[in-house]
Design a protein around this motif. Structure first.
Motif, PDB file in Angstrom:
ATOM      1  N   LYS A  12       0.835  -1.204   0.000  1.00  0.00           N
ATOM      2  CA  LYS A  12       0.000   0.000   0.000  1.00  0.00           C
ATOM      3  C   LYS A  12       0.869   1.254   0.000  1.00  0.00           C
ATOM      4  CE  LYS A  12      -4.023  -2.043   2.300  1.00  0.00           C
ATOM      5  NZ  LYS A  12      -4.909  -1.977   3.501  1.00  0.00           N
ATOM      6  N   LYS A  13       1.954   1.215   0.789  1.00  0.00           N
ATOM      7  CA  LYS A  13       2.874   2.358   0.823  1.00  0.00           C
ATOM      8  C   LYS A  13       3.553   2.545  -0.531  1.00  0.00           C
ATOM      9  CE  LYS A  13       2.276   3.626   5.092  1.00  0.00           C
ATOM     10  NZ  LYS A  13       1.709   4.959   5.410  1.00  0.00           N
ATOM     11  N   LYS A  24       2.275   1.781  -3.421  1.00  0.00           N
ATOM     12  CA  LYS A  24       1.281   2.360  -4.325  1.00  0.00           C
ATOM     13  C   LYS A  24       1.087   3.845  -4.050  1.00  0.00           C
ATOM     14  CE  LYS A  24      -3.445   1.696  -5.981  1.00  0.00           C
ATOM     15  NZ  LYS A  24      -4.694   0.900  -5.855  1.00  0.00           N
ATOM     16  N   GLN A  25       1.023   4.224  -2.764  1.00  0.00           N
ATOM     17  CA  GLN A  25       0.854   5.634  -2.404  1.00  0.00           C
ATOM     18  C   GLN A  25       2.034   6.467  -2.898  1.00  0.00           C
ATOM     19  OE1 GLN A  25       0.369   5.526   1.846  1.00  0.00           O
ATOM     20  NE2 GLN A  25      -1.702   4.703   1.739  1.00  0.00           N
ATOM     21  N   TRP A  26       3.248   5.955  -2.708  1.00  0.00           N
ATOM     22  CA  TRP A  26       4.448   6.675  -3.169  1.00  0.00           C
ATOM     23  C   TRP A  26       4.416   6.848  -4.676  1.00  0.00           C
ATOM     24  CZ3 TRP A  26       8.260   5.250  -6.599  1.00  0.00           C
ATOM     25  CH2 TRP A  26       9.387   6.072  -6.655  1.00  0.00           C
ATOM     26  N   GLU A  76       1.868   6.872  -6.765  1.00  0.00           N
ATOM     27  CA  GLU A  76       0.853   7.834  -7.187  1.00  0.00           C
ATOM     28  C   GLU A  76       1.311   9.261  -6.922  1.00  0.00           C
ATOM     29  OE1 GLU A  76      -2.578   6.617  -5.028  1.00  0.00           O
ATOM     30  OE2 GLU A  76      -3.114   5.001  -6.436  1.00  0.00           O
ATOM     31  N   ARG A  77       1.931   9.478  -5.758  1.00  0.00           N
ATOM     32  CA  ARG A  77       2.381  10.830  -5.412  1.00  0.00           C
ATOM     33  C   ARG A  77       3.506  11.296  -6.320  1.00  0.00           C
ATOM     34  NH1 ARG A  77       3.714   9.976  -0.437  1.00  0.00           N
ATOM     35  NH2 ARG A  77       5.977  10.004  -0.652  1.00  0.00           N
ATOM     36  N   ASP A  84       8.562  11.999   3.910  1.00  0.00           N
ATOM     37  CA  ASP A  84       8.959  10.598   4.060  1.00  0.00           C
ATOM     38  C   ASP A  84      10.168  10.415   4.967  1.00  0.00           C
ATOM     39  OD1 ASP A  84       6.965   9.814   2.222  1.00  0.00           O
ATOM     40  OD2 ASP A  84       8.288  10.299   0.541  1.00  0.00           O
TER      41      ASP A  84
END
Length: 391
Positions: free
Chosen positions: A42-43, A45-47, A49-50, A82
Motif C-alpha cells: 500500500k505504501k 502504491k501511495q508513493w 501515485e504521489r 517521508d
C-alpha cells in the motif's frame, strides 16, 4: 502489471523482490527511471501515485532561473514527508551552516562538481567525517530529486567525494561480556539501572524507550510495540514526540523474562513516584502506519526520573553513564552503545540476522550486519576451535 512472489497482480509499476520488499518504479518525463522499495504494498502504491503526480506537475516547465535556496525549500517540503524528524533537522542544519553559504544564491542549473567539492573542503578542518557525510547525503538527495524531475540535466555530485573518513565500524563502541557484567554490577546502585538493563534486554533506541507508554505493553502476550520516539529539543526547550525512524521501526517485539521483570518493578512504583505538573503535557505525533495524528500524555510514560518527575534527557543518561564507567573501570560509552551491545550478544548467542533485523527495526539487513553486529575476539576464538574440532 506487476506481480508479487506468488504471481498475483499487484498493480502497474509495482512488483515484489526476492527479499519480500515491494518495488515501485516509473519513468519520468525526462526519461529517468525512478524507484523506491517498501515493506508494505500500500505504501509503495501511495508513493508511486504521489511521485507520478509531482512529475506531471513540476517537470513540465522547469524554471531555469531557480536558485538553490528556493529548490532546497521546495525539496525539503515535498521530500521531508517521508523522512524522520531528526533527518530533516540534520539536513536543514547542514544546509544552513555549510551548503547555503557556498551555493545558496547560485542558479540550480549552474552548480558544478567544483562547487560541491568546495563545500566539503571547507568543512574538512572543522567537522567530523560523520557530519560531512550528512551534508554529502543531503546534497546528493536534493540534486537527485532535481535531476529526476527535470530541473537539471546532470547530477553535479557525480564524481565528487569527501576525504575525511567516517568512523569505522570496528571503532563503534559496544561492551564485551566482561564489561557488561562489570557495568551492570556498578549500575545496580543507580536510579537508572532499570533503563540501562531494559535497553540491554530489548535493543531499543533511547528515544524509543523514553517514548514508551504503558498502553504499548501487552502484558498477556508479553510484548511491547514501538510506535514513536520522544526526545528533548534543547533549542526549543521542550519535549517532542515523533514518528518512528522508518516504517520498519514500527514493530512489536517479544519480551524476555528479565524485561518483563523490569516493567513489573517499574509499574509497581507508579502510584508513589514523583510527578512533575508538566507530565500533563500532551505530545502529538504522526503515526507512520496509519498516517493519522496521534498523541500521548507524558504522565503515561513508563520511565520517569525519580528526582525531577520528568523523563530523563538522552544527554543526562550519557553523563551518568560516564560516571558509572569510571567507577566500573571500563572505557566510556554512550546510551547507543547499549543497542550495539544487545545486537552483539544476540549474534554471539546464535540469533539469526533476519530475526535481529526485525527486533532492531531496520529496513535493511545490511544495516544490521554492517553497523550493529560486532563479534568479540572470544567468540572468534570459539568459532576457530569449532572449526578445528571438525578436522
Amino acid at each position: 502489471m506487476g506481480k508479487n512472489l506468488k504471481g498475483k497482480e499487484i498493480g502497474r509499476g509495482i512488483d515484489q523482490r526476492a527479499d519480500g520488499r515491494y518495488r515501485a518504479r516509473f519513468v519520468n518525463r525526462c526519461g529517468n527511471r525512478i524507484e523506491e522499495c517498501f515493506d508494505d504494498p500500500k505504501k509503495a502504491k501511495q508513493w508511486l501515485e504521489r511521485e507520478r503526480a509531482l512529475d506531471k506537475q513540476y517537470a513540465k516547465s522547469p524554471d531555469p532561473g531557480m536558485i538553490v535556496d528556493d529548490w532546497f525549500s521546495f525539496w525539503i517540503e515535498k521530500h521531508g514527508r517521508d523522512l524522520a524528524p531528526n533527518t530533516i533537522r540534520n539536513y536543514k542544519e547542514r544546509y544552513e551552516k555549510n551548503i547555503k553559504p557556498v551555493i545558496g544564491k547560485m542558479r540550480l542549473i549552474d552548480v558544478k562538481p567544483m562547487h560541491c567539492k568546495q563545500i566539503f573542503n571547507e568543512m574538512e578542518d572543522l567537522y567530523a567525517g560523520s557530519t560531512i557525510r550528512q551534508a554529502y547525503i543531503a546534497m546528493g538527495s536534493m540534486f537527485r530529486y532535481a535531476l529526476g524531475n527535470g530541473y537539471i540535466s546532470k547530477h553535479p555530485m557525480d564524481g565528487v567525494r569527501f576525504n575525511k573518513p567516517v568512523r569505522a565500524v570496528d571503532d563503534i563502541r559496544y561492551l564485551t561480556s566482561e564489561e557488561q557484567a562489570a557495568f551492570l554490577k556498578v549500575a545496580k546502585r543507580s536510579h537508572n539501572y532499570n533503563q540501562y538493563s531494559f535497553l540491554l534486554e530489548t535493543g531499543l533506541r533511547t528515544s524509543e524507550m523514553i517514548g514508551l507508554v504503558w498502553d504499548d505493553i501487552d502484558w498477556d502476550n508479553r510484548t511491547l510495540t514501538v510506535k514513536r520516539n520522544v526526545e528533548y529539543r534543547p533549542k526549543e526547550g521542550c519535549w517532542r514526540a515523533g514518528p518512528t525512524k522508518s516504517m520498519a521501526s514500527y514493530r512489536t517485539i517479544p519480551l524476555t523474562n528479565r524485561a518483563m521483570d523490569i516493567l513489573e518493578a517499574v509499574y509497581a512504583t507508579v502510584p508513589n513516584r514523583k510527578r512533575s505538573p508538566r507530565l500533563e503535557t500532551r505530545l502529538e505525533y504522526l503515526d507512520r502506519r496509519s498516517g493519522k495524528l496521534e498523541y500521548i500524555v507524558m504522565k503515561d510514560l513508563v520511565f520517569i526520573n525519580y528526582r525531577t518527575g520528568m523523563p530523563s534527557k538522552n544527554s543526562s543518561y550519557d553523563t551518568h553513564l560516564y560516571k558509572l564507567c569510571e567507577e566500573a573501570g571500563i572505557k566510556r560509552f554512550c546510551m547507543h552503545a547499549l543497542r550495539h551491545t544487545y545486537a552483539t550478544r544476540a549474534i554471539e548467542r546464535g540469533m539469526q540476522a533476519k530475526y535481529l533485523q526485525k527486533l532492531l527495526g531496520h529496513s535493511s539487513i545490511q544495516t544490521t550486519m554492517d553497523r550493529y553486529v560486532h563479534v568479540s575476539l572470544a567468540s572468534m576464538r570459539e568459532a576457530v576451535n569449532q572449526f578445528e574440532c571438525q578436522e
